[in-house]
Write a protein that holds these residues in place. Sequence first.
Motif, short mmCIF file in Angstrom:
data_model
loop_
_atom_site.label_atom_id
_atom_site.label_comp_id
_atom_site.label_asym_id
_atom_site.label_seq_id
_atom_site.Cartn_x
_atom_site.Cartn_y
_atom_site.Cartn_z
N ILE A 119 0.82 -1.21 0.00
CA ILE A 119 0.00 0.00 0.00
C ILE A 119 0.86 1.26 0.00
O ILE A 119 0.55 2.24 -0.70
N GLY A 120 1.95 1.26 0.74
CA GLY A 120 2.82 2.43 0.74
C GLY A 120 3.38 2.74 -0.63
O GLY A 120 3.63 3.91 -0.97
N SER A 147 -2.52 7.26 -7.95
CA SER A 147 -2.59 6.18 -6.97
C SER A 147 -3.88 5.39 -7.11
O SER A 147 -3.87 4.14 -7.06
N LEU A 148 -5.01 6.08 -7.30
CA LEU A 148 -6.29 5.38 -7.44
C LEU A 148 -6.33 4.57 -8.73
O LEU A 148 -6.85 3.44 -8.75
N ALA A 149 -5.77 5.12 -9.81
CA ALA A 149 -5.71 4.36 -11.06
C ALA A 149 -4.84 3.13 -10.89
O ALA A 149 -5.15 2.05 -11.42
N THR A 355 -7.63 -4.48 -2.30
CA THR A 355 -7.72 -3.23 -3.05
C THR A 355 -8.52 -2.19 -2.28
O THR A 355 -8.14 -1.01 -2.24
N ALA A 356 -9.61 -2.62 -1.65
CA ALA A 356 -10.42 -1.69 -0.86
C ALA A 356 -9.62 -1.16 0.33
O ALA A 356 -9.68 0.04 0.65
N VAL A 360 -8.67 2.84 1.06
CA VAL A 360 -8.97 3.54 2.31
C VAL A 360 -7.71 4.23 2.85
O VAL A 360 -7.76 5.40 3.26
N VAL A 361 -6.58 3.52 2.82
CA VAL A 361 -5.33 4.10 3.35
C VAL A 361 -4.89 5.28 2.48
O VAL A 361 -4.53 6.35 3.00
N VAL A 362 -4.92 5.11 1.16
CA VAL A 362 -4.50 6.18 0.26
C VAL A 362 -5.38 7.41 0.46
O VAL A 362 -4.89 8.55 0.54
#
Length: 491
Positions: A119-120, A147-149, A355-356, A360-362
């Motif tokens: 995730i980082g 990041s979302l893409a 992925t979810a 949330v973290v991003v």
Amino acid sequence: MSVSTAELPEEEAPSDAPGLRSGTLGTADIAFFVVSAAAPLTVMAGVAPLALLLGGVGAPVGYLLAGLTLAVFAVGFTTMSRHVTSGGAFYAYITRGLGRPAGIGAALLALVGYNGMEIGVYGLLATTTRDTAHALFGADVPWLPVSLAGLVLIGYGGYRSIDFGAKLLGVLLVAETGILVLLAGGVLVRGGAHGLSLSSLAPAHVFVPGTAAVLAFAFAAFTGFESTVIYRREARDPARTVPRATYAAVGFLGLFYAFTVWIAVQAFGDDRVVQAAGKDPAGLFFTAITTYVGGWAADLMHVFIVTSVIASLLAFHNAINRYALALAEEGVLPRRLGRVHPRHRSPYLAGVAQTATGAVVVLAFRAADADPYQQLLLWVNTPGMIGLLLLQLLAALAVFRYFRRVRHSEGRVRTVLAPALAAVLLATAIVLVVSHIDLFTGAPRAVNVVLVVAAPAVFVLGLPLAWWLRRHRPGVYATFGTEPTEQPFSR
């Protein structure tokens, strides 16, 4: 009242439910996953200049020493893989060697550690994409959409079949290593800045105070190599494929890292490389490839750094999904996460959950107006890195104890000497990383304390969870870490 998997209603554990695609991955495929997770181009262009700045021209040897340490670890680790065939990898080994409470703590640590490592990196994807867009087109790209893409792209890659992922990673890995080989060719053909030199191997350059910091960076560069065993159920002839892939990954990374850093030394010269790394660490490799190959190659390197990060994300995503699948099958995580796609044969619901979690973290870091590199990457990635190093240490101890408790025909070098030596070396590696944590994060002391304590805290939290499972779900506890076809053991 707890129930076993066999006692669950048919819709929760159908006998004809699809499983992972067995017999799909060869040695090269598994090695691609492992090496891609390490992101060689990103490590070299982004981190190796700091290793040169701290360790000087002897920095290449640090990567060799880290590779040798992990090769020693792999000896016992792969030997135990012939005796423990669970998809749980680290936690299954630790359960067998150190008992169920430690194994359950290791399972939590593995899940959190691998998620932290992945995730980082969405923050790194954003910054490398932004830097590439600025370098090639002069454009400023906001980091959140990137990041979302990336989350959507990686989620799709994990949803598809494992052989799709292996083929994609093979292409991306060839691209990122190929650009570094191109740089090496240019430097070797032109003889470097002042002729080729082997002074990097001289004891006077290796045994310097900065070597400890180089070793810390070097161990971090191998993170994720042990994930070969996670793919055991999808491997062709796993008893041979998994050990071969492990040794191939460790050997390749150790030699490739050391060679590439040595090439950087030759590109600038023994007397100027440290100055060049201090002046522009982020641009060191780009300057070198522009000088020795051409500006077009530097443009390609910018693009391939982005694809290198994507490859790393996909490799970690697949590893996390298989850990979650194994824990769902154990009954520790919701059993829905153990569902496998009927056509792609991928743990797709585990992938959706991962992925979810990443989204949330991003989004939380963006809401806090955090920097994608200094905070999203470093603050999330660092505990993950420490967690995986701690898991390696626990696994080395588990191998040693396991072979003291069971009858076997393995040699003492594999079952006593190698795991004991690996435990000492890995403990040293953890001390080096923790003592130089400020170099990794650039964060205040209070933040660094939290980042260092996070991983062991997660492991310790697993101990009361083990107690709770033993009391409230004894069926799950009794079968944790065992193979589906064997009787539970008494620890």
